[in-house]
Scaffold this active site. Structure first.
Site, PDB file in Angstrom:
ATOM      1  CB  CYS A 111      -0.912   0.033   1.187  1.00 56.24           C
ATOM      2  SG  CYS A 111      -2.347   1.542   1.272  1.00 56.24           S
ATOM      3  CB  CYS A 112       3.788   2.308   2.057  1.00 55.46           C
ATOM      4  SG  CYS A 112       3.072   2.443   3.818  1.00 55.46           S
ATOM      5  CB  CYS A 197      -1.096   3.688   8.536  1.00 56.25           C
ATOM      6  SG  CYS A 197      -1.786   2.617   7.436  1.00 56.25           S
ATOM      7  CB  CYS A 222       6.082   4.461   4.336  1.00 55.52           C
ATOM      8  SG  CYS A 222       6.855   5.907   3.871  1.00 55.52           S
TER       9      CYS A 222
END
Length: 230
Positions: A111-112, A197, A222
């Site tokens: 996702c990051c 997050c 990240c």
């Protein structure tokens, strides 16, 4: 350790004086970035070669989006936004859904990467250097940060003008300059990222304890700030 804000600004100015190309300054909706903007604007660097940018992950707090407007108004600047395409965003949502980044480290890093690393690559394209607001005092993953590094991801110079700022020194600068502050700090947030997050921290917790709190603190990054080479 830095002793005065003017000294820190002069230190940044000396580094930027060696840069011949364009420079990007990352704004991630935190007080560190606001201070970095102030330092860059006071450094004497050619503003035509400075791009202040942010990454819109489509998961930002509404307070952060409002803060960005405040910062733009305060400095009289425009912060350029980079983000992944709608098609890529749809694929990310299809793969992990709204909360799937909490299911595994792999999902979270995926996702990051999609929401941050892909647009960051675009933001840093044709830049000689980029300025970040990271500090050694922020977490165990950042203790070795220095003023100038070679970015391991993008092979360009990375400048961290606040690298040796303590929490006390940083907030003292913010108060002295009357800088705008993200409302989330008053709500207990000490390190601000994407809404799913990030949480407020508890008394006595580390500054970045509210980031990816379900993970081991030794790998809570990240991907934007992989430790570079001196």
């Amino acid at each position: 350790m830095i002793t005065t804000y003017n000294e820190a600004t002069s230190r940044l100015a000396a580094v930027l004086a060696e840069i011949k190309g364009r420079v990007a300054l990352a704004f991630s909706h935190q007080i560190e970035d606001c201070i970095a903007i102030d330092m860059a604007l006071k450094s004497g660097f050619d503003l035509d070669r400075l791009e202040i940018f942010t990454l819109d992950t489509y998961k930002l707090f509404k307070e952060s989006l409002e803060y960005q407007k405040e910062v733009e108004k305060f400095f009289g600047i425009k912060i350029k936004t980079y983000a992944i395409s709608g098609e890529t965003l749809a694929r990310v949502d299809e793969k992990i859904g709204q909360w799937g980044m909490r299911d595994s480290v792999e999902n979270r890093k995926f996702c990051c990467h999609q929401r941050k690393m892909i647009p960051l690559r675009e933001a840093l394209n044709e830049k000689e250097a980029w300025i970040s607001g990271i500090r050694a005092a922020q977490s165990v993953t950042r203790t070795g940060v220095s003023l100038c590094e070679t970015d391991a991801n993008f092979n360009l110079k990375k400048i961290n003008p606040l690298f040796d700022f303590s929490d006390e020194f940083m907030w003292g600068v913010a108060r002295e300059l009357n800088l705008p502050v993200n409302e989330l700090y008053a709500k207990g947030y000490a390190s601000i990222g994407c809404e799913p997050c990030t949480r407020a921290i508890k008394p006595g917790e580390d500054i970045r304890a509210g980031r990816w709190w379900w993970e081991d603190p030794n790998h809570k990054e990240c991907g934007l700030h992989i430790k570079g080479r001196d």
